[in-house]
Design an enzyme around this catalytic site. Structure first.
Site, PDB file in Angstrom:
ATOM      1  N   THR A 148       2.134   4.181  -3.524  1.00 25.75           N
ATOM      2  CA  THR A 148       1.657   3.273  -4.247  1.00 25.75           C
ATOM      3  C   THR A 148       0.255   3.760  -4.563  1.00 25.75           C
ATOM      4  O   THR A 148      -0.119   3.606  -5.882  1.00 25.75           O
ATOM      5  CB  THR A 148       1.463   1.833  -3.295  1.00 25.75           C
ATOM      6  OG1 THR A 148       2.773   1.339  -3.185  1.00 25.75           O
ATOM      7  CG2 THR A 148       0.561   0.689  -3.945  1.00 25.75           C
ATOM      8  N   GLY A 179       6.388   2.407  -0.651  1.00 24.80           N
ATOM      9  CA  GLY A 179       5.728   3.227   0.367  1.00 24.80           C
ATOM     10  C   GLY A 179       4.200   3.026  -0.029  1.00 24.80           C
ATOM     11  O   GLY A 179       3.909   2.993  -1.034  1.00 24.80           O
ATOM     12  N   CYS A 180       3.456   3.191   1.225  1.00 24.52           N
ATOM     13  CA  CYS A 180       1.925   3.268   1.181  1.00 24.52           C
ATOM     14  C   CYS A 180       1.431   4.161   0.325  1.00 24.52           C
ATOM     15  O   CYS A 180       0.595   4.174  -0.592  1.00 24.52           O
ATOM     16  CB  CYS A 180       1.543   3.177   2.378  1.00 24.52           C
ATOM     17  SG  CYS A 180       1.967   4.296   3.776  1.00 24.52           S
ATOM     18  N   TYR A 181       1.849   5.513   0.582  1.00 21.53           N
ATOM     19  CA  TYR A 181       1.211   6.691  -0.020  1.00 21.53           C
ATOM     20  C   TYR A 181       1.678   6.639  -1.700  1.00 21.53           C
ATOM     21  O   TYR A 181       0.888   6.966  -2.556  1.00 21.53           O
ATOM     22  CB  TYR A 181       1.652   7.918   0.541  1.00 21.53           C
ATOM     23  CG  TYR A 181       1.140   8.259   1.955  1.00 21.53           C
ATOM     24  CD1 TYR A 181      -0.198   8.778   1.790  1.00 21.53           C
ATOM     25  CD2 TYR A 181       1.902   8.597   2.993  1.00 21.53           C
ATOM     26  CE1 TYR A 181      -1.010   9.271   2.990  1.00 21.53           C
ATOM     27  CE2 TYR A 181       1.163   9.133   4.203  1.00 21.53           C
ATOM     28  CZ  TYR A 181      -0.198   9.491   4.157  1.00 21.53           C
ATOM     29  OH  TYR A 181      -0.914   9.936   5.341  1.00 21.53           O
TER      30      TYR A 181
END
Lengths: 335, 335, 335, 335
Positions: A150, A146-148
């Site tokens: 990472t 996921g972006c958060y």
């Protein structure tokens, strides 16, 4: 002609970013696999784009000789499609949350749904190369982070691994994301007039990206407070991380922990202590930029971590994983 | 004709907001005191604005019969002007940081400058009516609070006063502000192309608003970690506050603390637990909106506080203070 | 307690603006008429708003004693609701395009639909007070003008009336609007990520607001080229109008035409020649700001006209019309 | 190692874009020539960028073996630097307005200054490859076109060349530009709070880019009305062009004129008639996108032209010119 790889969900923001990156890749060419017909309205250029297309069907793996398939789809679609594409012989890189958690129980708790492919859940490699590089080439199925998580894990895990954090005080991770993180489907909350000149928190303490942070960072749920917030920008994630330490004595000691961890990493860039990243510097790149400060008199530390949510937080990291999985140089197409 | 009050610094963002608010005030009319000639360039309307003007000089207090003077100026200008305006008989409401701290030592530490009016520093009332209402009517000189501390103190002090916070874990206050908070003077950092589609942290752990937070909240410096961050919007401040507690048992208990504190306050609005304010709801208003959540299983709490930095964080609160100082109804011109 | 007036469509952007304006009106109080239940999701304040509500039904006109009803609805809904509210005795001020054109034929051509209330079409007064003031107090049904035509007609009609335009060369009106003009319903085209950092033309030469421009300005279709364009902002319309003239000899002569037309108008502000309005100056106001220039050597003129599309282009003008219709001072609640 | 080329003014927006493009160029490597020391403030990465640097002095042409030098500087600086760099043997590609006009008289009229290098003015090639390709390889000095004229001339000249425009009616070119077009130097007009949620016209009928439009399009000043307007975005120019014609009979005939002109051009993309470009499609590319419509019943045509002002409007076109001047493939580094 390069090696071919498929993209399902190419009309979404992550999918479009995959096309953009793969079009510049030295060894690979994308094939758009049309999963759902959505109205391709809007302006039309007179010259066709020249992109390859094929049916979103396992047969395309053979007919097109696809080495890998990217699923830029919702978790339930990824659970549905992954088995057949794997069976047809393609490596699958899934950009959804379907295969990121270690157990069906965790999936049920955070996604409010039953996992339909528990054996694939067990098999999938978590695709954060900076910490999980060894497992990725061997995996058939890669769960792109996921972006958060990472941005969070690259900032938090080195601290936990170094054993310098006062864990009874907990760690705070205050996350802010551009609106593309919410996907391309229209909604009231992501309409222009609601977002412009605005800022708001959502999923406070309850975001489904939290368990990924716990799995990788080594923290348990009671130790990490995470809030997601919506920035009035297109792309970018910046996270501000607060911790306390009685071990660290200076900002120089703090940055040295990151230097040791990431000194050889191509996609992590460190700032001089006391200076901090911004989102312009990482936009449209696969970099994660990290800046730190530490107040020795009071034992308080702050780490700021910035990525492009569609690149290092999605499509770029997916290509980084593909490079590892298919045996290319890890940075191909990404610098 | 209403009572007249002067504005120094009316060309800045806070000054312009003062004019906007006072033009709707039922009892008061503004007089622009021209301190410095800046190029009044730009479009010109054919009908004059009709605003009163006078020299920025103590004599204007007598000649115009000014009941109060607002200083929307830099701290060093406020230190220079305040004594003469006070001596001429006007109440002075200062929007700068010149008179907010209790001692010259603190001023020296956080503003990197010597305070030239230490006796006025001792005399000034801190103009946060929700906590300092009694002292304001009696004061000649009112120090209007900083924007970040207004949102922070309204959120943090009730928790500290209630004695529910685990102070060894510290409190984190992650602040985000619109660009108008940086003032109207052009700079690289606040130019459109640098700010749009960007987000960044600044003055991490070192912002000069921190000592105001400590003075009012009751925390000491080691207990509070504050970061300021620049939002790509014109106006608005949102602060996300994290704490730990072994006393509180639910979100309902947490909101009850705020309900007890602010139940009768005209300018504080509380959200139902689990829902949070955004900046649109407070834009161009004098409200501070507060939302909370608490995770009883792990003892973690989050409070979100939102204001318009130019209104409750500057000009609106200054008018609220003027209303108290001149004996008007506290909400006059502000609802 | 004031006189009561109803609002249908109060959840849309124009409806919300009506509430904002009427809450400050000295003589009138709004009653929200709930036409369709849409998910009132989002944050919830603990103190209720105190706004009056009633059923969206003609009976409410009698039971609530509504003097007027605003329809901030789609044209087909306005055609459906207007007859019954009129029959119940309320004045109706319609913000949609349902009753703006003079004939069913024009409606069919530009709205691609049959008009279901042709007799009301004939009866309705066009609510642009600066040019149609006399008819408005006598009318039962007022068609509030479109946003683009309001800015266009205030700029163009004085030129045509003065007979100074070279009509064989035609007039160009290049229009730009903020995204709130597209309404509150979510769509791909108005999602944040599509609009931010973008700009585009739409409905080129074909916008349904064109016939309103022709009706009021006195131009025929071949003489007026209008393009609508989407600005990455919330609110505001700016139109740049180009014409040629062999009569006018200077910018001073050109502005004199507007001065003569609008010298006594409370809501039209003129700029000195060679300076031009911007959208900040009209945001949240009922003003139309106009600036001009003329190049005598070549006979080319440019007029720039700016309004807030939700105020003078919708809710503000609707209240201006209500003031005329109910016998209040025209500027009540609007300055 | 590639061929080296110098960049003066690399800290400005066009200069930064030159670096970005040249870093991906297959044959060329940039050398930053530090003309003026400006405070290199802001965050600092721990790993150096690795960019080559040299003194901004003609000697660097020899010592660094620079094949070409880009001047991304103000016109007066370009006039000062160009002669010496040319004398040292480098090709000079000037991004300022210094060498774009054909005569010193025109320069005096539009730039309000005396031209100090009239002989170079006569010698310079105008670097709009789509219309001036032949002269560019032979030139020592290339005047890179202005941003507004690039979009305007690509849209207008094909119409004039085809002889289809009713010239007595004139052509209107309504231009809108992102804020980066104003350069990096801070100013009130380009500060974030002034630009966001705003839109305004400037230099109406008087923009210094007008004479470039006249030189290339073939129009005379009385025939072209141009207005520049400031968009609240970082980058992009969109121009809406209006004309009248009694020759053209359909949108298909209109687009055919462009197809014939640009069918083989790598950097001009045409839309299907009735669909129009937007700025997202050209952002960070060297494309000019063009869309048209024509209303046969009334003889009115509209052409919409879109570029990235920093790429096709500045740095990208400069690299396109460099490719022609140094004998590379015209598209190298630009696709």
């Amino acid at each position: 002609m390069g090696i071919l790889v498929g993209i399902v969900g190419h009309r979404g923001y992550s999918g479009a970013e995959l096309i953009r990156i793969l079009n510049k890749h030295p060894h690979v060419e994308p094939v758009l696999l049309d999963h759902r017909e959505d109205a391709g309205d809007g302006p039309k250029l007179r010259r066709p784009s020249g992109l390859r297309r094929a049916a979103c069907h396992p047969d395309s793996v053979v007919s097109q000789n696809l080495a890998a398939v990217f699923l830029a789809t919702a978790p339930e679609v990824s659970m549905e499609l992954a088995p057949a594409f794997l069976h047809a012989g393609a490596k699958v890189i899934d950009l959804s949350g379907a295969f990121r958690l270690r157990t069906p129980d965790r999936y049920r708790k955070w996604y409010n749904a039953e996992h339909t492919q528990p054996e694939l859940l067990a098999e999938a490699a978590y695709g954060l190369p900076e910490f999980c590089r060894a497992a990725i080439p061997r995996a058939r199925l890669i769960a792109n982070p996921g972006c958060y998580p990472t941005a969070a894990n690259l900032a938090i895990r080195p601290l936990i691994a170094a054993g310098v954090v006062d864990r009874t005080a907990g760690i705070v991770c205050d996350g802010k994301s551009g609106t593309s993180g919410a996907g391309r489907k229209p909604s009231q909350k992501t309409s222009f007039c609601e977002v412009t000149e605005n800022f708001s928190a959502y999923a406070v303490l309850q975001h489904r990206h939290v368990p990924e942070m716990l799995q990788i960072s080594g923290l348990d749920e009671s130790e990490l407070s995470f809030t997601a917030q919506l920035l009035p920008i297109d792309r970018g994630i910046l996270e501000t991380i607060y911790f306390r330490s009685t071990y660290i004595k200076s900002s120089a000691e703090l940055i040295a922990i990151y230097e040791q961890q990431f000194g050889q990493e191509p996609f992590v860039r460190l700032h001089e202590p006391g200076t901090f990243p911004d989102l312009h510097a990482v936009a449209r790149t696969n970099f994660c930029d990290i800046g730190v400060t530490f107040d020795a008199a009071t034992g308080r530390g702050v780490v700021v971590s910035a990525i492009d949510n569609l690149v290092k937080g999605a499509a770029g990291q997916a290509v980084q994983n593909m490079n590892l999985a298919l045996g290319f140089t890890e940075t191909d197409g990404l610098l």
